[in-house]
Scaffold this active site. Structure first.
Site, PDB file in Angstrom:
ATOM      1  N   GLY A 247       0.809  -1.221   0.000  1.00 19.96           N
ATOM      2  CA  GLY A 247       0.000   0.000   0.000  1.00 19.96           C
ATOM      3  C   GLY A 247       0.836   1.262   0.000  1.00 19.96           C
ATOM      4  O   GLY A 247       1.689   1.483  -0.863  1.00 19.96           O
ATOM      5  N   GLY A 248       0.590   2.113   0.996  1.00 20.86           N
ATOM      6  CA  GLY A 248       1.317   3.377   1.087  1.00 20.86           C
ATOM      7  C   GLY A 248       2.819   3.177   1.188  1.00 20.86           C
ATOM      8  O   GLY A 248       3.599   4.030   0.767  1.00 20.86           O
TER       9      GLY A 248
HETATM   10  C1  HXC Z   1      -1.507  -3.040  11.462  1.00 23.29           C
HETATM   11  C2  HXC Z   1      -0.429  -4.944  10.734  1.00 23.29           C
HETATM   12  C3  HXC Z   1      -0.693  -4.592   9.405  1.00 23.29           C
HETATM   13  C4  HXC Z   1      -1.378  -3.373   9.144  1.00 23.29           C
HETATM   14  C5  HXC Z   1       0.390  -6.441   9.409  1.00 23.29           C
HETATM   15  N1  HXC Z   1       0.222  -6.106  10.686  1.00 23.29           N
HETATM   16  N2  HXC Z   1      -0.188  -5.567   8.602  1.00 23.29           N
HETATM   17  N3  HXC Z   1      -0.837  -4.168  11.747  1.00 23.29           N
HETATM   18  N4  HXC Z   1      -1.786  -2.640  10.188  1.00 23.29           N
HETATM   19  N5  HXC Z   1      -1.610  -2.937   7.899  1.00 23.29           N
HETATM   20  C6  HXC Z   1       0.736  -6.796  11.866  1.00 23.29           C
HETATM   21  C7  HXC Z   1       0.250  -8.213  11.981  1.00 23.29           C
HETATM   22  O1  HXC Z   1      -0.979  -8.239  12.636  1.00 23.29           O
HETATM   23  C8  HXC Z   1       1.366  -8.854  12.769  1.00 23.29           C
HETATM   24  O2  HXC Z   1       1.210  -8.506  14.123  1.00 23.29           O
HETATM   25  C9  HXC Z   1       2.595  -8.162  12.285  1.00 23.29           C
HETATM   26  O3  HXC Z   1       2.141  -6.917  11.701  1.00 23.29           O
HETATM   27  C10 HXC Z   1       3.336  -8.933  11.217  1.00 23.29           C
HETATM   28  O4  HXC Z   1       2.426  -9.270  10.183  1.00 23.29           O
HETATM   29  P1  HXC Z   1       2.362 -10.725   9.584  1.00 23.29           P
HETATM   30  O5  HXC Z   1       1.162 -10.801   8.711  1.00 23.29           O
HETATM   31  O6  HXC Z   1       2.492 -11.744  10.675  1.00 23.29           O
HETATM   32  O7  HXC Z   1       3.696 -10.754   8.706  1.00 23.29           O
HETATM   33  P2  HXC Z   1       3.959 -11.509   7.346  1.00 23.29           P
HETATM   34  O8  HXC Z   1       3.421 -12.886   7.393  1.00 23.29           O
HETATM   35  O9  HXC Z   1       5.403 -11.323   7.098  1.00 23.29           O
HETATM   36  O10 HXC Z   1       3.116 -10.718   6.225  1.00 23.29           O
HETATM   37  C11 HXC Z   1       3.421  -9.375   5.943  1.00 23.29           C
HETATM   38  C12 HXC Z   1       2.327  -8.803   5.023  1.00 23.29           C
HETATM   39  C13 HXC Z   1       0.938  -8.965   5.685  1.00 23.29           C
HETATM   40  C14 HXC Z   1       2.367  -9.495   3.671  1.00 23.29           C
HETATM   41  C15 HXC Z   1       2.704  -7.321   4.813  1.00 23.29           C
HETATM   42  O11 HXC Z   1       1.063  -8.593   7.057  1.00 23.29           O
HETATM   43  C16 HXC Z   1      -0.113  -8.146   5.037  1.00 23.29           C
HETATM   44  O12 HXC Z   1      -0.559  -8.463   3.915  1.00 23.29           O
HETATM   45  N6  HXC Z   1      -0.551  -7.088   5.705  1.00 23.29           N
HETATM   46  C17 HXC Z   1      -1.576  -6.202   5.223  1.00 23.29           C
HETATM   47  C18 HXC Z   1      -1.044  -5.311   4.137  1.00 23.29           C
HETATM   48  C19 HXC Z   1      -2.040  -4.262   3.723  1.00 23.29           C
HETATM   49  O13 HXC Z   1      -3.010  -4.599   3.057  1.00 23.29           O
HETATM   50  N7  HXC Z   1      -1.822  -3.024   4.207  1.00 23.29           N
HETATM   51  C20 HXC Z   1      -2.712  -1.893   3.990  1.00 23.29           C
HETATM   52  C21 HXC Z   1      -2.388  -1.281   2.670  1.00 23.29           C
HETATM   53  S1  HXC Z   1      -3.464   0.051   2.282  1.00 23.29           S
HETATM   54  P3  HXC Z   1       1.689  -9.445  15.317  1.00 23.29           P
HETATM   55  O14 HXC Z   1       1.189  -8.774  16.531  1.00 23.29           O
HETATM   56  O15 HXC Z   1       1.065 -10.788  15.064  1.00 23.29           O
HETATM   57  O16 HXC Z   1       3.173  -9.517  15.262  1.00 23.29           O
HETATM   58  C22 HXC Z   1      -2.511   1.424   2.450  1.00 23.29           C
HETATM   59  C23 HXC Z   1      -3.219   2.697   2.089  1.00 23.29           C
HETATM   60  C24 HXC Z   1      -2.269   3.814   1.839  1.00 23.29           C
HETATM   61  O17 HXC Z   1      -1.408   1.374   2.809  1.00 23.29           O
HETATM   62  C25 HXC Z   1      -2.637   4.634   0.673  1.00 23.29           C
HETATM   63  C26 HXC Z   1      -2.120   4.087  -0.605  1.00 23.29           C
HETATM   64  C27 HXC Z   1      -2.287   4.992  -1.765  1.00 23.29           C
END
Ligand code: HXC
Length: 517
Positions: free
Chosen positions: A172-173
């Protein structure tokens, strides 16, 4: 000081130290182990490797998340300043062990703070990205945080160099901010970039895809062109960052640092006569030509694996940092296609923004013909190159090595598009098109009517070659300033570059140009 006051003071200091230690541990324990198991360094270890020993000066260590109750030591990002080879930089290093390095409002404000200081001081900004993107728990506040960062990335673009290393799964961001910066470097192991991860891709498109296939370093360095440089792992990426910085100035107000060299200014390059065959159809590695000419044969290729039909690289000539753009006739015959145009125009603009003269090595038959390229918008993309060269006000030198035909002749920094000096080797050929194609168009009827069409064609091609396939027609009109012996290439380029040092150009007033995108 009375004893009880001293004790009180000691307690306060001890509490401060305790808090600082807790923050420095980040997510700590199992999460840190997982980070190390993946071959990654921690956020603080990365800063130690990146910066000169002991130079890191931290800011904002005690910042806490906006949302109460959320455990996020250091707000998941380490920020401050340091030095690289003695030159000041501002840095942020995201901590994946803290909520996946996700960005909340205060995390963003820590980043914005060092970005603002970097611009006020006039120093590069380096972001070490290891973040899952917007912090889900903070909702619109985290989106707002990204907005603040993106805004600065855009407004500060061209003011100070902005460099991004991708060292973990960035989503994402966490990829859009790097995409707005000047350079993206990626680690081969454990670094990924995507707008949405494999889980979302699966649920929306039902497509199964691995992290690597979706957004690994190979994908972004070879196919998408998002990553400018790749290296094996964190340490190698951080080393590359230091190397890259050596070619860039502190800000747009300055010149890149000089790199003293023992390589003589007058060194001749007789090996080039062996390397480049006068036969226009014979390929050769252009990178070797460039290497032979620059200081100590040393260069840093940018986008080395992407659009390899054009080379973009930093190097030095007599200690002065320059940007090199060069066709590579050994890939797709060196034609300009969409990706090559994007790659080169981006590089040209980067050089211009940061005061690096541009040296262009030409061997090009034209823009790539074909339905796929036309439909994908080669007109729009190719126009970027014309625009970027014309717009650039830094010294611009061109060397025509062999062929330079048609629109691509113009696009490769020709005299009329703003080159300051155009040199050519005796092997150069400047024409509307190559001899074979031209003979077919001009003499089709004569060839068809001839008793021996093939012999007639061959004869006419030779006649055309003798007349047009040389640098002298262009030199005769002043489009080429000098025809030089290949072995004198290095001294000639350096002399002309030195004469252009005082170049200053004023453009007509405008808000900004409207580059085709
Ligand atoms: C808060 C998050 C998080 C998030 C992960 N975590 N993503 N916490 N906000 N977006 C936390 C998990 O709960 C976990 O916490 C720890 O971070 C590690 O994540 P894991 O999933 O265990 O790690 P991994 O297996 O290595 O996977 C990494 C990952 C996955 C592929 C990045 O976490 C994922 O897909 N996350 C979501 C990504 C996403 O969709 N983000 C939002 C994008 S939108 P614990 O406590 O268990 O350690 C965006 C908008 C901006 O950014 C504007 C754009 C123009």
């Amino acid at each position: 000081m009375p004893d009880d006051t001293r004790r009180w003071m000691d307690e306060l200091t001890a509490e401060m130290e305790e808090r600082r230690k807790r923050i420095a541990r980040g997510g700590g324990g199992a999460r840190l182990e997982k980070q190390h198991e993946a071959g990654k360094l921690s956020a603080r270890e990365r800063l130690e490797v990146l910066l000169d020993d002991g130079s890191f000066l931290e800011l904002g260590a005690f910042v806490e998340p906006l949302r109460e109750g959320l455990e996020a030591p250091g707000e998941g990002v380490v920020t401050g300043s340091g030095t690289i080879d003695g030159r000041q930089v501002y840095v942020f290093s995201q901590d994946f062990t803290v909520l996946g390095g996700s960005l909340g409002k205060m995390h963003a404000q820590k980043i914005c703070r060092v970005m603002d200081l970097a611009v006020d001081v006039g120093a590069p900004i380096i972001g070490l990205n290891d973040s899952a993107g917007a912090r889900i728990q903070e909702g619109v506040d985290s989106l707002s945080g990204y907005g603040e960062v993106f805004y600065r990335n855009a407004i500060y673009s061209g003011v100070v160099p902005q460099l991004s290393a991708i060292l973990g799964p960035c989503a994402g961001g966490a990829v859009y901010s790097p995409a707005l910066t000047d350079f993206v470097l990626m680690a081969q192991n454990a670094a990924y970039m995507f707008i949405t991860g494999p889980d979302v891709v699966r649920s929306v498109t039902r497509q199964e895809v691995s992290l690597e296939e979706l957004g690994g370093a190979d994908v972004h360095s070879r196919r998408s062109g998002v990553a400018h440089l790749v290296a094996d792992d964190d340490r190698a990426v951080l080393k590359r960052l230091r190397e890259l910085l050596a070619y860039l100035p502190q800000s747009a107000r300055e010149r890149p640092p000089e790199r003293p060299t023992r390589d003589p200014v007058t060194r001749e390059t007789p090996e080039l006569t062996e390397l480049v065959h006068p036969d226009q159809r014979r390929a050769y590695p252009m990178l070797e030509v460039v290497r032979a000419v620059v200081d100590e044969r040393r260069l840093l290729e940018v986008h080395a694996g992407f659009a390899r039909n054009i080379i973009t690289a930093f190097a030095h000539l007599a200690g002065r940092a320059v940007g090199v753009v060069a066709n590579d006739p050994s890939v797709l015959a060196g034609t300009l296609d969409i990706d090559a145009s994007d790659k080169a125009s981006r590089f040209i603009r980067t050089c211009d923004a940061f005061n690096l003269p541009i040296v262009t090595f030409v061997d090009v038959t034209g823009f790539m013909p074909g339905v796929a390229q036309e439909h994908a918008g080669i007109i729009r993309h190719g126009a970027k190159m014309l625009y970027a060269y014309a717009e650039a006000t830094v010294p611009k030198l061109t060397l025509i090595v062999r062929k330079s035909y048609g629109g691509a002749y113009l696009a490769m920094n020709s005299r009329d598009m703003g080159a300051d000096v155009v040199l050519a080797w005796p092997t150069a050929a400047v024409a509307v098109m190559g001899a074979e194609g031209a003979a077919n168009v001009l003499y089709r009827r004569r060839i068809q009517a001839a008793a021996d069409p093939e012999a007639t064609r061959a004869q006419l091609v030779e006649e055309y070659r003798a007349r047009f396939d040389n640098p002298y027609m262009a030199a005769g009109r002043g489009y080429v300033d000098d025809v030089i012996d290949p072995k004198e290439t290095r001294p000639a380029l350096i002399r002309h570059l030195q004469r252009l040092e005082g170049k200053r150009v004023e453009r007509p007033f405008k808000k900004h140009g409207n580059m085709p995108l």
